[in-house]
Design a protein around this motif. Structure first.
Motif, PDB file in Angstrom:
ATOM      1  N   LYS A 250     -10.848  -4.796 -11.717  1.00 32.29           N
ATOM      2  CA  LYS A 250      -9.575  -5.474 -12.770  1.00 32.29           C
ATOM      3  C   LYS A 250      -8.578  -4.219 -12.609  1.00 32.29           C
ATOM      4  O   LYS A 250      -7.239  -4.771 -12.667  1.00 32.29           O
ATOM      5  CB  LYS A 250     -10.172  -6.199 -13.813  1.00 32.29           C
ATOM      6  N   ARG A 251      -8.994  -3.275 -13.302  1.00 30.93           N
ATOM      7  CA  ARG A 251      -8.031  -2.098 -13.497  1.00 30.93           C
ATOM      8  C   ARG A 251      -7.337  -1.772 -12.301  1.00 30.93           C
ATOM      9  O   ARG A 251      -6.004  -1.500 -12.109  1.00 30.93           O
ATOM     10  CB  ARG A 251      -8.960  -1.038 -13.796  1.00 30.93           C
ATOM     11  N   TYR A 252      -7.963  -1.828 -10.910  1.00 35.25           N
ATOM     12  CA  TYR A 252      -7.182  -1.639  -9.850  1.00 35.25           C
ATOM     13  C   TYR A 252      -6.278  -2.473  -9.482  1.00 35.25           C
ATOM     14  O   TYR A 252      -4.959  -2.197  -9.007  1.00 35.25           O
ATOM     15  CB  TYR A 252      -8.316  -1.475  -8.673  1.00 35.25           C
ATOM     16  N   ILE A 253      -6.585  -3.752  -9.337  1.00 30.39           N
ATOM     17  CA  ILE A 253      -5.903  -4.735  -9.067  1.00 30.39           C
ATOM     18  C   ILE A 253      -4.325  -5.081 -10.205  1.00 30.39           C
ATOM     19  O   ILE A 253      -3.487  -5.295  -9.533  1.00 30.39           O
ATOM     20  CB  ILE A 253      -6.434  -6.207  -8.684  1.00 30.39           C
ATOM     21  N   VAL A 254      -4.757  -4.796 -11.321  1.00 29.98           N
ATOM     22  CA  VAL A 254      -3.547  -4.679 -12.185  1.00 29.98           C
ATOM     23  C   VAL A 254      -2.154  -3.814 -11.689  1.00 29.98           C
ATOM     24  O   VAL A 254      -1.397  -4.014 -11.546  1.00 29.98           O
ATOM     25  CB  VAL A 254      -3.982  -4.304 -13.647  1.00 29.98           C
ATOM     26  N   GLU A 255      -3.052  -2.556 -11.503  1.00 26.17           N
ATOM     27  CA  GLU A 255      -1.861  -1.547 -11.058  1.00 26.17           C
ATOM     28  C   GLU A 255      -1.523  -1.840  -9.524  1.00 26.17           C
ATOM     29  O   GLU A 255      -0.185  -1.526  -9.169  1.00 26.17           O
ATOM     30  CB  GLU A 255      -2.610  -0.090 -10.984  1.00 26.17           C
ATOM     31  N   ALA A 256      -2.341  -2.394  -8.669  1.00 27.67           N
ATOM     32  CA  ALA A 256      -1.668  -2.785  -7.272  1.00 27.67           C
ATOM     33  C   ALA A 256      -0.788  -3.662  -7.398  1.00 27.67           C
ATOM     34  O   ALA A 256       0.090  -3.759  -6.663  1.00 27.67           O
ATOM     35  CB  ALA A 256      -2.946  -3.126  -6.593  1.00 27.67           C
ATOM     36  N   VAL A 257      -0.832  -4.839  -8.349  1.00 28.29           N
ATOM     37  CA  VAL A 257       0.118  -5.802  -8.488  1.00 28.29           C
ATOM     38  C   VAL A 257       1.308  -5.113  -9.111  1.00 28.29           C
ATOM     39  O   VAL A 257       2.557  -5.362  -8.624  1.00 28.29           O
ATOM     40  CB  VAL A 257      -0.495  -7.170  -9.329  1.00 28.29           C
ATOM     41  N   ARG A 258       1.290  -4.361 -10.123  1.00 26.68           N
ATOM     42  CA  ARG A 258       2.247  -3.676 -10.605  1.00 26.68           C
ATOM     43  C   ARG A 258       3.191  -2.853  -9.766  1.00 26.68           C
ATOM     44  O   ARG A 258       4.447  -2.803  -9.825  1.00 26.68           O
ATOM     45  CB  ARG A 258       1.645  -2.727 -11.853  1.00 26.68           C
ATOM     46  N   HIS A 259       2.520  -2.074  -8.687  1.00 27.85           N
ATOM     47  CA  HIS A 259       3.150  -1.349  -7.759  1.00 27.85           C
ATOM     48  C   HIS A 259       3.453  -2.234  -6.297  1.00 27.85           C
ATOM     49  O   HIS A 259       3.931  -1.604  -5.246  1.00 27.85           O
ATOM     50  CB  HIS A 259       2.157  -0.141  -7.540  1.00 27.85           C
ATOM     51  N   SER A 260       3.439  -3.427  -6.638  1.00 25.22           N
ATOM     52  CA  SER A 260       3.820  -4.243  -5.094  1.00 25.22           C
ATOM     53  C   SER A 260       4.944  -4.145  -4.744  1.00 25.22           C
ATOM     54  O   SER A 260       6.105  -3.564  -5.415  1.00 25.22           O
ATOM     55  CB  SER A 260       3.308  -5.779  -5.481  1.00 25.22           C
ATOM     56  N   TYR A 261       5.204  -4.324  -3.471  1.00 26.49           N
ATOM     57  CA  TYR A 261       6.459  -4.088  -2.987  1.00 26.49           C
ATOM     58  C   TYR A 261       7.007  -5.485  -2.141  1.00 26.49           C
ATOM     59  O   TYR A 261       6.237  -5.822  -1.425  1.00 26.49           O
ATOM     60  CB  TYR A 261       6.612  -2.766  -2.013  1.00 26.49           C
ATOM     61  N   PRO A 262       8.533  -5.519  -1.739  1.00 28.68           N
ATOM     62  CA  PRO A 262       9.074  -6.535  -0.938  1.00 28.68           C
ATOM     63  C   PRO A 262       8.764  -5.947   0.545  1.00 28.68           C
ATOM     64  O   PRO A 262       8.616  -4.805   0.805  1.00 28.68           O
ATOM     65  CB  PRO A 262      10.361  -6.645  -1.270  1.00 28.68           C
ATOM     66  N   LEU A 263       8.376  -6.937   1.457  1.00 26.59           N
ATOM     67  CA  LEU A 263       8.267  -7.025   2.723  1.00 26.59           C
ATOM     68  C   LEU A 263       8.577  -8.312   3.480  1.00 26.59           C
ATOM     69  O   LEU A 263       7.880  -9.240   3.117  1.00 26.59           O
ATOM     70  CB  LEU A 263       6.744  -6.494   3.094  1.00 26.59           C
ATOM     71  N   GLY A 264       9.504  -7.944   4.483  1.00 29.98           N
ATOM     72  CA  GLY A 264      10.137  -9.167   5.248  1.00 29.98           C
ATOM     73  C   GLY A 264      10.866 -10.105   4.198  1.00 29.98           C
ATOM     74  O   GLY A 264      11.132  -9.636   3.210  1.00 29.98           O
ATOM     75  N   ALA A 265      10.699 -11.370   4.683  1.00 30.55           N
ATOM     76  CA  ALA A 265      11.465 -12.231   4.194  1.00 30.55           C
ATOM     77  C   ALA A 265      10.652 -13.114   3.147  1.00 30.55           C
ATOM     78  O   ALA A 265      11.318 -14.185   2.650  1.00 30.55           O
ATOM     79  CB  ALA A 265      12.253 -13.218   4.912  1.00 30.55           C
ATOM     80  N   GLY A 266       9.437 -12.942   3.167  1.00 23.64           N
ATOM     81  CA  GLY A 266       8.589 -13.808   2.343  1.00 23.64           C
ATOM     82  C   GLY A 266       8.015 -12.974   1.045  1.00 23.64           C
ATOM     83  O   GLY A 266       8.622 -12.358   0.607  1.00 23.64           O
ATOM     84  N   HIS A 267       6.547 -13.105   1.185  1.00 19.18           N
ATOM     85  CA  HIS A 267       5.762 -12.521   0.082  1.00 19.18           C
ATOM     86  C   HIS A 267       5.453 -11.297   0.394  1.00 19.18           C
ATOM     87  O   HIS A 267       4.705 -10.931   1.502  1.00 19.18           O
ATOM     88  CB  HIS A 267       4.785 -13.413  -0.383  1.00 19.18           C
ATOM     89  N   GLY A 268       5.639 -10.094  -0.187  1.00 21.06           N
ATOM     90  CA  GLY A 268       5.158  -8.705  -0.131  1.00 21.06           C
ATOM     91  C   GLY A 268       3.719  -8.562  -0.481  1.00 21.06           C
ATOM     92  O   GLY A 268       3.349  -9.272  -1.253  1.00 21.06           O
TER      93      GLY A 268
END
Length: 285
Positions: A250-268
């Protein structure tokens, strides 16, 4: 976690899953997450998808015997400390995986913890699983699982429970646990009543544990489920209890979503890069 000792073999985790040609989910996401969590990732590929940020336009499932052989070959040489699943595509592939896992001690009464992420469709709604394979999940895989990690769409498909509020999330955990896994984690990322927090619910048949984290206003959550299951498997491979491994994930995924990034024309994608020290920005000694 501290720096690993040079030359020391890290824990080993296998992902049994499909590819994502866009790199956002599947084995690409699993291997990034496993590395970020300090373990060595091994792979048993189940299917090859034709996929980008906009969706899945096709996939090719591998022969079941090839999937089983990958598991057996790695487990009998390299060894495994945990395994997790992703896209499994069909009933024959699930049956082959069960046979191979039983043979090398993955899940069930064996010594190797087994995390089952019951991937049925992509985040775009594209099907990644034959409809008759849902029963194979319920009857064959879940009873062997240390932990299953369904999202709310997968709960609806597998258990027939439509989750719209916290009470229904608790009900869903009870139904999903009834399929035989030791623990179930009902992820709450799709629960619209939670506007500020994302609450995942862990249940072992007796005790409920809520794990909450902030909800971020982003559509770049591709591969989130893969990342979380991989992080949980990493914790189990390190010898953590299931509750501790899930809290770690849970700790890992919170930060992974916080640091998510755009990629292509859809969902990054969600990003494991928050765990990486930027050594390339440091001056050369």
């Amino acid at each position: 976690m501290g720096e690993p000792t040079v030359g020391t073999t890290p824990p080993r985790v296998m992902t049994i899953a499909g590819t994502d040609s866009g790199g956002g989910a599947g084995v690409a996401a699993d291997l990034r997450a496993l590395a970020a969590c300090g373990v060595h990732g091994c792979v048993a590929v189940t299917a090859v998808t034709v996929q980008n940020s906009l969706g899945v336009s096709g996939f090719h499932a591998l022969p079941p015997e090839t999937v089983a052989a990958q598991i057996e070959t790695v487990a009998t040489d390299i060894g495994l400390d945990a395994a997790k699943t992703g896209m499994l595509a069909s009933t024959p592939i699930i049956q082959a995986i069960v046979g191979a896992c039983d043979g090398v001690g993955i899940g069930g009464d064996g010594p190797i913890p087994f995390v089952v992420d019951p991937v049925a469709a992509s985040m775009h709604g594209d099907p990644l699983l034959a409809e008759d394979a849902l029963e194979a999940y319920r009857g064959l895989l879940f009873p062997r699982a240390t932990l299953i990690t369904p999202n709310l769409d997968e709960v609806r498909l597998l258990a027939g429970v439509d989750v719209h509020d916290r009470e229904a999330q608790y009900d869903a955990a009870k139904v999903m646990h009834g399929f035989g896994s030791k623990y179930v984690l009902v992820k709450g990322g799709h629960l619209r009543e939670d506007t500020e927090w994302c609450v995942d619910l862990l249940y072992d048949g007796h005790t409920f544990t809520e794990l909450s984290g902030p909800r971020f206003d982003t559509g770049n959550t591709h591969g989130g489920g893969d990342n979380m299951a991989s992080a949980a498997a990493s914790g189990l491979a390190r010898g953590m209890s299931v509750p501790d491994a899930v809290a770690f994930a849970k700790r890992y995924i919170v930060e992974a979503v916080r640091h998510s990034y755009p990629l292509g024309a859809g969902h990054g994608p969600v990003s494991p890069l928050w765990t990486v020290r930027p050594w390339w920005e440091e001056p050369t000694p």
